[in-house]
Design a protein around this motif. Structure first.
Motif, PDB file in Angstrom:
ATOM      1  N   ARG A 207      -5.524  -1.674   8.183  1.00  0.00           N
ATOM      2  CA  ARG A 207      -5.998  -1.750   6.804  1.00  0.00           C
ATOM      3  C   ARG A 207      -7.494  -2.003   6.767  1.00  0.00           C
ATOM      4  N   MET A 245      -2.935   2.098   1.308  1.00  0.00           N
ATOM      5  CA  MET A 245      -1.746   1.421   0.791  1.00  0.00           C
ATOM      6  C   MET A 245      -1.541   0.059   1.451  1.00  0.00           C
ATOM      7  N   GLU A 248      -4.805  -4.878   1.181  1.00  0.00           N
ATOM      8  CA  GLU A 248      -4.379  -5.875   0.199  1.00  0.00           C
ATOM      9  C   GLU A 248      -5.045  -5.651  -1.154  1.00  0.00           C
ATOM     10  N   TYR A 250      -5.144  -3.242  -3.170  1.00  0.00           N
ATOM     11  CA  TYR A 250      -5.704  -1.959  -3.596  1.00  0.00           C
ATOM     12  C   TYR A 250      -4.577  -1.047  -4.055  1.00  0.00           C
ATOM     13  N   GLU A 251      -4.712  -0.562  -5.287  1.00  0.00           N
ATOM     14  CA  GLU A 251      -3.715   0.348  -5.845  1.00  0.00           C
ATOM     15  C   GLU A 251      -4.416   1.398  -6.710  1.00  0.00           C
ATOM     16  N   ARG A 252      -3.948   2.613  -6.619  1.00  0.00           N
ATOM     17  CA  ARG A 252      -4.314   3.700  -7.528  1.00  0.00           C
ATOM     18  C   ARG A 252      -3.050   4.519  -7.761  1.00  0.00           C
ATOM     19  N   PRO A 253      -2.767   4.875  -9.005  1.00  0.00           N
ATOM     20  CA  PRO A 253      -1.521   5.614  -9.269  1.00  0.00           C
ATOM     21  C   PRO A 253      -1.389   6.906  -8.467  1.00  0.00           C
ATOM     22  N   ARG A 334       4.349   7.939   1.394  1.00  0.00           N
ATOM     23  CA  ARG A 334       4.461   6.513   1.069  1.00  0.00           C
ATOM     24  C   ARG A 334       4.771   5.747   2.345  1.00  0.00           C
TER      25      ARG A 334
END
Length: 497
Positions: A207, A245, A248, A250-253, A334
């Motif tokens: 990561r 992914m 820690e 971090y998110e984007r649709p 995923r």
């Protein structure tokens, strides 16, 4: 001296590392999860210009990387290169830029005004100088038959395949007459002796390391932390989104969505005895026939291969692949919840739209028409669609065709789109037009994952183009504002040119 970490030593990473180290003031650490085979017997085998030689080296691939092709399909290996050189060390070395409408479509549909054909064409023009074209005199019998079969479609048999014209013609390739010339050989190997380049093989990234929203380095899967002023992700369409992914908070649709590849299916050919022999070490693929379906332009490729891939009954000596080069179906990548650091879950969901199914059906019909033309009829003893020798005519039965497609359709190993470009307010976008990751500072992506759609071409050359453009942009930004505290402001100024 800015410290830059480049993650992944494949088609893109070799280019980026080489270009960034041209500036002696920038120190680059190139991380690769697989081995560095420089100087080994395996490396010499992979250097062959015959793609079948590379396919016979299982340790050069990620054997545990599995994917479903169609929805509900069984898992099968996705052939992805492993080690320094990545997939560029095991691909078929075919070099095509794609079609102008591919890139203009990116601009129109996703607001990527800096990625029009007018913007990328000069880069492809420069890359062409390092390519070689197949010579008609060196064609295999299958190459020649495919090119000549263009006349059955009322198309020319001598097109320059670097242009968007339909018809048959010799392929361009990343090779010399006797050896592979991928990103490894062309870019990285000449840079190996630079004191500001460190290549760390067998170093898999888990990561990104964050301080607030700024990336300060990477964490390897063995727990080692490496600090950096800038991180460039070149880990590819599957691992780049996986790294993000695992990062820690971090998110984007759109992260991991938008996966595309070229669906392809093959017909096996038993050749008449006088046409079976192939020159050892010679290219097994030298030509392409580009056609247009009723739903697209230049969206069908017929590709020949002289040689056998596996055992069939009767034996085959060649095959012809039919591929759909412009698709609307999308899949996803995923993390595996049972093994987040391991290979991700890959669902390609090919042929999920009526558009793609129509184009695939027409591609198979074009393949059958080409094989019925005189150039192939003179060579072929038998044509069949599976290892059991089922005749080509069986595809006329709709039920059999659907079953065959589910069992036989594969991909061209041209996966793209899982961290695509777009504006910050585009929920499907992960990076901007310079590859900068939305929501984070000091990290960029420069690989096939940022393409919003798969181009109508083998993807190696478009990936090299992306790596060239975006590494040049990063170099310009570093030169404008070498201080890491102020660099983001410099990056926000100006356009990618």
């Amino acid at each position: 001296m800015p410290r830059i970490i480049v993650v992944g030593a494949g088609s893109a990473g070799c280019v980026v590392a080489a270009r960034l180290t041209e500036n002696a003031d920038d120190h680059v650490t190139l991380l690769e999860s697989g081995p560095d085979r420089a100087g080994t017997d395996t490396a010499r085998t992979l250097a062959s210009v015959n793609w079948i030689d590379a396919m016979g080296v299982p340790e050069a691939f990620h054997t545990d990387l599995l994917a479903t092709r169609l929805a509900g399909d069984e898992l099968r290996q996705y052939h992805r290169g492993r080690g320094v050189g990545g997939s560029a060390s095991v691909n078929a070395m075919l070099a095509l830029p794609g079609l102008p409408h591919d890139y203009d479509g990116w601009a129109r549909r996703y607001g990527l005004d800096e990625w029009t054909w007018a913007e990328v064409r000069p880069w492809f023009d420069r890359l062409k100088a390092d390519l070689v074209a197949s010579d008609r005199a060196a064609f295999t019998s299958i190459d020649g038959a495919l090119v000549d079969a263009a006349e059955a479609f009322g198309l020319p048999s001598d097109v320059d395949t670097y242009t968007p014209d339909d018809g048959g013609g010799a392929l361009w390739r990343n090779a010399t007459d006797g050896a592979r010339r991928s990103s490894l050989e062309t870019y990285l190997d000449p840079a190996r002796g630079r004191p500001n380049l460190l290549i760390r093989a067998d170093s898999k990234v888990d990561r990104l390391v964050l301080h607030g929203r700024s990336v300060t380095g990477v964490l390897l899967t063995d727990g080692t932390r490496l600090d950096a002023d800038e991180v460039v992700l070149c880990a590819g369409t599957f691992e780049t989104p996986a790294i993000l992914m695992r990062t820690e908070a971090y998110e984007r649709p759109g992260l991991g969505q938008g996966l595309q590849d070229h669906p392809a299916a093959s017909v096996f050919l038993s050749l008449k005895p006088e046409f079976r022999a192939a020159a050892p070490g010679a290219p097994c693929i030298g030509a392409v026939l580009r056609l247009s379906s009723s739903v697209g332009t230049g969206d069908i490729h017929l590709l020949p291969m002289h040689g056998a891939l596996g055992e069939t009954n009767p034996a085959h000596h060649a095959l012809v692949m039919a591929a759909v080069m412009s698709v609307t179906s999308t899949g996803e990548v995923r993390l595996n919840p049972d093994d987040p650091q391991g290979p991700p879950v890959i669902e390609e969901r090919m042929l999920a739209t009526e558009h793609d199914r129509t184009a695939m059906r027409e591609a198979i019909a074009c393949l059958e028409k080409a094989l019925a033309a005189k150039p192939f009829a003179d060579l072929i003893a038998d044509a069949f669609v599976d290892a059991s020798g089922t005749p080509l005519a069986a595809l006329h039965d709709d039920d059999f065709y659907r079953r065959w497609l589910r069992n036989s359709v594969g991909d061209y190993f041209h996966a793209v789109g899982t961290a695509r470009m777009g504006s910050p307010d585009d929920p499907g976008a992960v990076v901007d037009q310079r590859g900068r990751v939305h929501g984070l500072r000091h990290v960029r992506v420069m690989d096939a994952s940022i393409m919003p759609e798969v181009p109508s071409a083998n993807t190696h050359l478009p990936v090299v183009m992306i790596a060239e453009r975006l590494s040049a942009a990063l170099r310009a930004d570093l030169a404008t504002s070498p201080s890491t505290d102020t660099r983001q402001g410099a990056e926000d100024a100006g356009n990618l040119r």
